[in-house]
Enzyme design. Structure first.
Site, PDB file in Angstrom:
ATOM      1  N   HIS A 208      -0.503 -45.185  16.127  1.00  0.00           N
ATOM      2  CA  HIS A 208      -0.516 -43.823  16.660  1.00  0.00           C
ATOM      3  C   HIS A 208      -1.678 -43.007  16.088  1.00  0.00           C
ATOM      4  O   HIS A 208      -2.243 -43.327  15.046  1.00  0.00           O
ATOM      5  CB  HIS A 208       0.808 -43.118  16.338  1.00  0.00           C
ATOM      6  CG  HIS A 208       1.064 -42.965  14.866  1.00  0.00           C
ATOM      7  ND1 HIS A 208       0.507 -41.964  14.095  1.00  0.00           N
ATOM      8  CD2 HIS A 208       1.807 -43.706  14.008  1.00  0.00           C
ATOM      9  CE1 HIS A 208       0.892 -42.078  12.843  1.00  0.00           C
ATOM     10  NE2 HIS A 208       1.679 -43.132  12.760  1.00  0.00           N
ATOM     11  N   GLY A 209      -2.001 -41.915  16.765  1.00  0.00           N
ATOM     12  CA  GLY A 209      -3.025 -41.003  16.292  1.00  0.00           C
ATOM     13  C   GLY A 209      -2.555 -40.207  15.082  1.00  0.00           C
ATOM     14  O   GLY A 209      -1.394 -40.275  14.670  1.00  0.00           O
TER      15      GLY A 209
ATOM     16  N   THR B 258      -1.352 -37.397  12.461  1.00  0.00           N
ATOM     17  CA  THR B 258      -0.434 -36.260  12.381  1.00  0.00           C
ATOM     18  C   THR B 258      -0.824 -35.423  11.162  1.00  0.00           C
ATOM     19  O   THR B 258      -1.581 -35.873  10.298  1.00  0.00           O
ATOM     20  CB  THR B 258       1.026 -36.711  12.224  1.00  0.00           C
ATOM     21  OG1 THR B 258       1.204 -37.279  10.912  1.00  0.00           O
ATOM     22  CG2 THR B 258       1.402 -37.764  13.276  1.00  0.00           C
ATOM     23  N   ASP B 259      -0.274 -34.219  11.081  1.00  0.00           N
ATOM     24  CA  ASP B 259      -0.534 -33.407   9.890  1.00  0.00           C
ATOM     25  C   ASP B 259       0.001 -34.081   8.640  1.00  0.00           C
ATOM     26  O   ASP B 259      -0.546 -33.907   7.546  1.00  0.00           O
ATOM     27  CB  ASP B 259       0.085 -32.011  10.044  1.00  0.00           C
ATOM     28  CG  ASP B 259      -0.778 -31.076  10.892  1.00  0.00           C
ATOM     29  OD1 ASP B 259      -1.995 -31.363  11.032  1.00  0.00           O
ATOM     30  OD2 ASP B 259      -0.255 -30.079  11.402  1.00  0.00           O
ATOM     31  N   TYR B 260       1.071 -34.852   8.797  1.00  0.00           N
ATOM     32  CA  TYR B 260       1.620 -35.587   7.648  1.00  0.00           C
ATOM     33  C   TYR B 260       0.605 -36.624   7.163  1.00  0.00           C
ATOM     34  O   TYR B 260       0.421 -36.803   5.957  1.00  0.00           O
ATOM     35  CB  TYR B 260       2.941 -36.254   8.022  1.00  0.00           C
ATOM     36  CG  TYR B 260       4.123 -35.306   8.034  1.00  0.00           C
ATOM     37  CD1 TYR B 260       5.106 -35.395   7.051  1.00  0.00           C
ATOM     38  CD2 TYR B 260       4.265 -34.332   9.008  1.00  0.00           C
ATOM     39  CE1 TYR B 260       6.195 -34.534   7.050  1.00  0.00           C
ATOM     40  CE2 TYR B 260       5.343 -33.466   9.014  1.00  0.00           C
ATOM     41  CZ  TYR B 260       6.307 -33.572   8.030  1.00  0.00           C
ATOM     42  OH  TYR B 260       7.376 -32.706   8.023  1.00  0.00           O
TER      43      TYR B 260
ATOM     44  N   GLU C 190       8.584 -47.340  12.764  1.00  0.00           N
ATOM     45  CA  GLU C 190       8.005 -47.568  11.443  1.00  0.00           C
ATOM     46  C   GLU C 190       9.086 -48.015  10.465  1.00  0.00           C
ATOM     47  O   GLU C 190      10.290 -47.759  10.666  1.00  0.00           O
ATOM     48  CB  GLU C 190       7.329 -46.275  10.954  1.00  0.00           C
ATOM     49  CG  GLU C 190       6.709 -46.352   9.571  1.00  0.00           C
ATOM     50  CD  GLU C 190       5.598 -47.387   9.437  1.00  0.00           C
ATOM     51  OE1 GLU C 190       5.886 -48.574   9.686  1.00  0.00           O
ATOM     52  OE2 GLU C 190       4.471 -47.016   9.060  1.00  0.00           O
TER      53      GLU C 190
END
Length: 212
Positions: free
Chosen positions: A11-12, A14-16, A84
């Site tokens: 996936h692209g 994330t802020d995490y 995940e």
């Protein structure tokens, strides 16, 4: 169909990801601006690919990564087996020194062959394999679908590639990855074996990297 082509992407961003916070399967974070730009860049590079089907995990960051393809009308399916790994007590935390020591100990155990060792209140790599197998069996049973696109997660991807390519789980970290990287596999129906055609390709992200 003698051969099935499988495109597997992480996936692209994330802020995490950006902040170094552990997500795992328990944090359902959306893509950030960079992640959406990465998804669009991948789409621009591969929109010509006649994907027969798209498979994602049940977490929103994988669906958002392939959403431009879904908007073309390509059928998709969410499979929890592609989620995940559960990092248990680490999820949602920014690693500090103690967490780093815990994480390092876990990875060292896995690298030493103790892949049955789970994260505290989470999963082990072997448990992830157990839920990935029926998901992949379902995907592979659709013999008329090729090529297919699978959007999933970093650690889960490493585990999946290991057992699909008959590599020991202890060596899973040899499969490097980054946000929106691509692995491409081919499956030969005659030999019933997977081959690795493309590994950790991020060439489609060059424009994004220079912009951000």
């Amino acid at each position: 169909m003698a051969r099935k082509d499988i495109y597997i992407i992480r996936h692209g961003e994330t802020d995490y990801n950006r902040r170094g916070i552990v997500q795992g399967s328990g944090v359902d974070a959306p893509l950030n601006d960079m992640g959406r730009a990465q998804a669009e860049a991948f789409f621009q590079a591969y929109q010509h690919m006649p994907f027969a089907k798209i498979y994602t995990s049940t977490l929103i960051r994988t669906y958002q990564t392939v959403e431009p393809f879904v908007e073309l009308g390509i059928p998709y399916e969410k499979l929890s087996g592609l989620n995940e790994i559960s990092w248990g007590i680490m999820e949602g935390k920014i690693p500090n020194n103690l967490d780093d020591e815990y994480y390092r100990n876990l990875i060292e155990n896995w690298s030493a062959g103790n892949t049955a060792m789970p994260a505290d209140e989470g999963e082990s790599p072997e448990q992830v394999v157990t839920r990935q197998r029926p998901a992949m069996a379902h995907i592979m049973a659709q013999t008329n679908e090729s090529p297919v696109l699978i959007a999933m997660h970093g650690r889960a991807m490493r585990i999946l590639l290991s057992w699909l390519l008959d590599k020991p789980l202890a060596r899973m970290d040899t499969f490097e990855h980054s946000n929106l990287c691509l692995y491409k596999l081919g499956y030969d129906n005659d030999t019933r074996q997977f081959t690795l055609d493309v590994a950790n390709d991020t060439s489609h992200l060059l424009a994004v990297s220079s912009y951000y």
